[in-house]
Write a protein that holds these residues in place. Sequence first.
Motif, short mmCIF file in Angstrom:
data_model
loop_
_atom_site.label_atom_id
_atom_site.label_comp_id
_atom_site.label_asym_id
_atom_site.label_seq_id
_atom_site.Cartn_x
_atom_site.Cartn_y
_atom_site.Cartn_z
N ASN A 259 36.04 40.81 44.49
CA ASN A 259 37.41 40.74 44.99
C ASN A 259 38.43 40.55 43.87
O ASN A 259 39.63 40.43 44.12
CB ASN A 259 37.56 39.58 45.98
CG ASN A 259 36.77 39.82 47.26
OD1 ASN A 259 36.55 40.96 47.65
ND2 ASN A 259 36.33 38.74 47.90
N LYS B 241 39.51 41.69 39.62
CA LYS B 241 39.34 42.74 38.62
C LYS B 241 39.78 42.24 37.25
O LYS B 241 40.66 41.38 37.12
CB LYS B 241 40.12 43.99 39.00
CG LYS B 241 41.62 43.84 39.05
CD LYS B 241 42.27 45.18 39.40
CE LYS B 241 43.78 45.08 39.48
NZ LYS B 241 44.41 46.39 39.75
N ASP C 295 40.95 43.80 33.59
CA ASP C 295 41.38 44.96 32.81
C ASP C 295 41.62 44.54 31.37
O ASP C 295 42.02 43.40 31.10
CB ASP C 295 42.68 45.56 33.38
CG ASP C 295 42.50 46.09 34.79
OD1 ASP C 295 41.53 46.83 35.02
OD2 ASP C 295 43.33 45.74 35.67
N LYS D 139 43.33 39.14 41.37
CA LYS D 139 42.74 39.69 42.58
C LYS D 139 43.04 41.19 42.63
O LYS D 139 44.08 41.65 42.15
CB LYS D 139 43.31 39.00 43.82
CG LYS D 139 42.86 37.57 44.01
CD LYS D 139 43.46 37.00 45.29
CE LYS D 139 43.02 35.56 45.51
NZ LYS D 139 43.64 34.98 46.73
N ASN D 140 42.13 41.94 43.23
CA ASN D 140 42.34 43.40 43.28
C ASN D 140 42.89 43.87 44.62
O ASN D 140 42.90 45.07 44.90
CB ASN D 140 41.05 44.14 42.94
CG ASN D 140 39.92 43.82 43.90
OD1 ASN D 140 40.15 43.26 44.97
ND2 ASN D 140 38.69 44.16 43.51
N THR D 141 43.36 42.94 45.43
CA THR D 141 43.82 43.33 46.77
C THR D 141 45.33 43.22 46.94
O THR D 141 45.86 43.63 47.96
CB THR D 141 43.15 42.44 47.83
OG1 THR D 141 43.41 41.06 47.51
CG2 THR D 141 41.65 42.68 47.86
#
Length: 710
Positions: A435, A437, A439, A458-460
Amino acid sequence: MVRDFTYPVARRDESIVDDFHGKKIADPYRWLEDPDSEETQQFVEAENKIAQPFLENCDKWQKINEKLTALWNFPKYTVPDRHGKYYFSYQNTGLQNQNVLYKQDTLKDEPTLFFDPNTLSTDGTIALSGKAFSEDGNLLAYGLSESGSDWIKIKIRNVETGEDFPDLLERVKFSSMTWTHDNKGLFYCRYPDQEGKTDGSETVMNENQKLYYHRVGESQEKDVLVAEFPENPSWRMSTQVSDCGKYLIVTIVKACRDNLLYFADLEKNGPINGKIPLTPIVTEFEADYDYITNTGSKMVFRTNKNAPNYRLIVIDLNNYTEENWGTLIEEDPKDVLDWAHCVDKDKVVLGYLHDVKSALQVNSLETGKLIRKFPLEIGQIVSFSGDKKYSEIFYQLVSFLTPGTIYRYDFSKPDEQPTVFREVKLNLEGFDKNNFKVDQVFYPSRDGTKIPMFIVQKNTQPKGSKPCLLYGYGGFNISLQPTFSVSLLFLIDAFDGILAFANIRGGGEYGEKWHNGGRLLNKQNGFDDFQAAAKYLVEHKYTEHKKIAIQGGSNGGLLVGACINQRPELFGAAVAQVGVLDMLRFHKFTIGHAWISDYGNPDEKVHFDNLYKFSPVHNVHSPNSTDNQYPSTLILTADHDDRVSPLHSLKFAAALHHAVKDNEFQKNPILLRVYSKAGHGAGKPTAKKIEESTDILTFLYQALEIDADV
C-alpha cells in the motif's frame, strides 16, 4: 500555527568579544558553555517549562505515544555471529530498553540468555557499547556506557560460566578492543585523568589518547603503555591484530578522515612489557586505510588512495614502500566500495553502494576475480557477519518498509542460493507494504548537480499538499541509505505523510568526490542541495512549502540550522537534533577538533570567512515580514551529549529568542527541549527513543496543521 510565547530572557554579556583575523565577533552567550553553572541550569529549566507543556499537553501526545509504542512493540533480531563454540545474536522482545545478547550451540538450538544490559539500571540508561571476543571465543571484553556518554568502562566475561572477572578498565573513549591470539589480553585506548567530571556532561577537550595492553586478571594500574604520541595530542588510535595473529596493525586519525598506518611484529617483539616499536607504512594524512585480512606478510587494505570510490590493495610488510603496493580489486567507476570482509579462507565479500542502495558480491582473495553476486531488493545491508575461519555468512537487509530480513549463505554449498534465516515482522494488523511506494528521483541543485532523493508515501492518495518530512545529513563521508524507522513509518501511515531522504553532497553516497563536494569551502553546496530538494517537492506537486518539515541530527542539525537562517520561507517546520551550531568554537569542546577535516579550522582566515557565513548561531536574524519568519522550530539536545555538547543548542536557542522577542512578524514557536540522562544517540533506551519520537511527531502534528485522526 500561531502561539504567543514569552520566551526566557537569556542574559547577554556584551563584553565577550573575540578577534578573528581582525574581525570583532561578539559572543554574548558564552556563559551558556558552562553546563554546571546555576544560571545555565536555570535557563535549561525555563526552556523546558515552555517546550514540555507545548508538546505533552497537546491532546494528541498521549494518543501518538500509545500508537507509537504499539507499533514499536515487535520482536527484533540481529545477524548471528560465530565465536568459538557458540553463535551470538541480539534480540529484543519489542519494548526492552536495551537489546539482549543470546548464545546458542547451533542455529537450530533455542538461544539462551548470555548478557542482559537491562538488569544494570532501572531506566535502561546503561548500555552495551562495543564488544570483542577473544580468538578462542572463551572470553568477551565489553564496554558499558552510562546516560548516552561516549565514555565507557570495559569489563571481561567468561563465556562458559557467564561470570565477570574483577577487571575494570576506565577513562576509555573512542577505543577499539583487540585481543592477542594467545587469549591472554587485549589492546585498548584510554585518556589520562582530567580535571572535573568524566560522565559525559563535561565539555573538556579530549586529548592525549594512549594505547595500552591489558592482561586478563590484572588491575588497570598494571596495564602496559604500548604507544603514545605526546607531540600530537589530537591523535586517536585504533588497533587490529592480523588474522594470523602475528602482526599488530595500528591506524591513527586526527580528524574524521584519512589515517596513518603502522605495524609491529608481535612474534619478533616477544612479551608485551613496554612500548612496542611501530614501523610506519603511511606517514601522511591523505587517504583512508582499513585492514581487511592478510596472507602471510601480504596485507589487504581497503583504501581511497588514488581511488575516490575505494579499492582493495595489497601491501607486503617485507617490502612496504608505496611503489611496491599492488591492486587486488580495482576501483569501480561508479559504485562505492563501502566495506569488505574476508570469509571462507580465500574469499572477500564486498559491500558496494550503487545509487545509494546496497549491492553485494564475493571475489577471490588470491586473484581478485568476481566469484558471484548476491541478489538484493532495494535497501541497505545494516549488518554482516562472517569470518575467515568459517564458510557461512549472514547479512541483514532493511528498507523503508521492511524492518529486516536476515539471510544465510554457506560457501561450502556453492550451488545453493542464500536462504532467509529470519524475518523481522511488525505486529501491526492490516499493514501491507504494497500500500506504499518508494521512488528515487534525481533533482537539480542550484549549480545543476543531480542529487538523488528517496520519496516514500502511500500509493493511494493524490499528490498536492501532504505533510512532508525532508531529512538530510550531508557530511563526514556518511551515506544516508534506505532505513527502517518506526516513527517515520508512523508519519507516512497515520499522518498520510511523505518522507523524503535527500542524499546531499558532503556524504559518501558517491565516494570521495561527493564528500569533497560538500565539505570545507564547499559546505554551502550541501545547504543548497537541501533547499533545492524542498523546491523540487513543491514544483512537482508533492506538497507545499508550509507543509514541509526539515529534520537532521548532529551534522544534520547544522544543516537544519543553516537552512532556516538562509531560506526560512521554504519550510513550515524544522527539527534540529543535537546540532553543531556554533561554527567558530566547535573545535574547542570534547572531540570537536576532529571535525576540522569537514568544516575547516576557524583559526585560519580562509575557513573563518567561510564558516562565519553559515554558522547558525552567528546568522540569526529578526524577521522583517511574515513571509520570512522562522518556521516552527524544535531544537533538541541532551545533558550527557559529549559528542556535540548541548552548549551549541543552548546558544542557538538563546540567539533565536533574542532575535524574535517582541517581533511582530514571528508567529511560529521556537522551542528548546533538553533531555536528561541522554547523550548523542548511541545506547539510548527504547523508552527515551519513543518519548523523543512522540515529541517530534506531536510537534509536527501541530506545526504542519495535520488533519488526521490519530
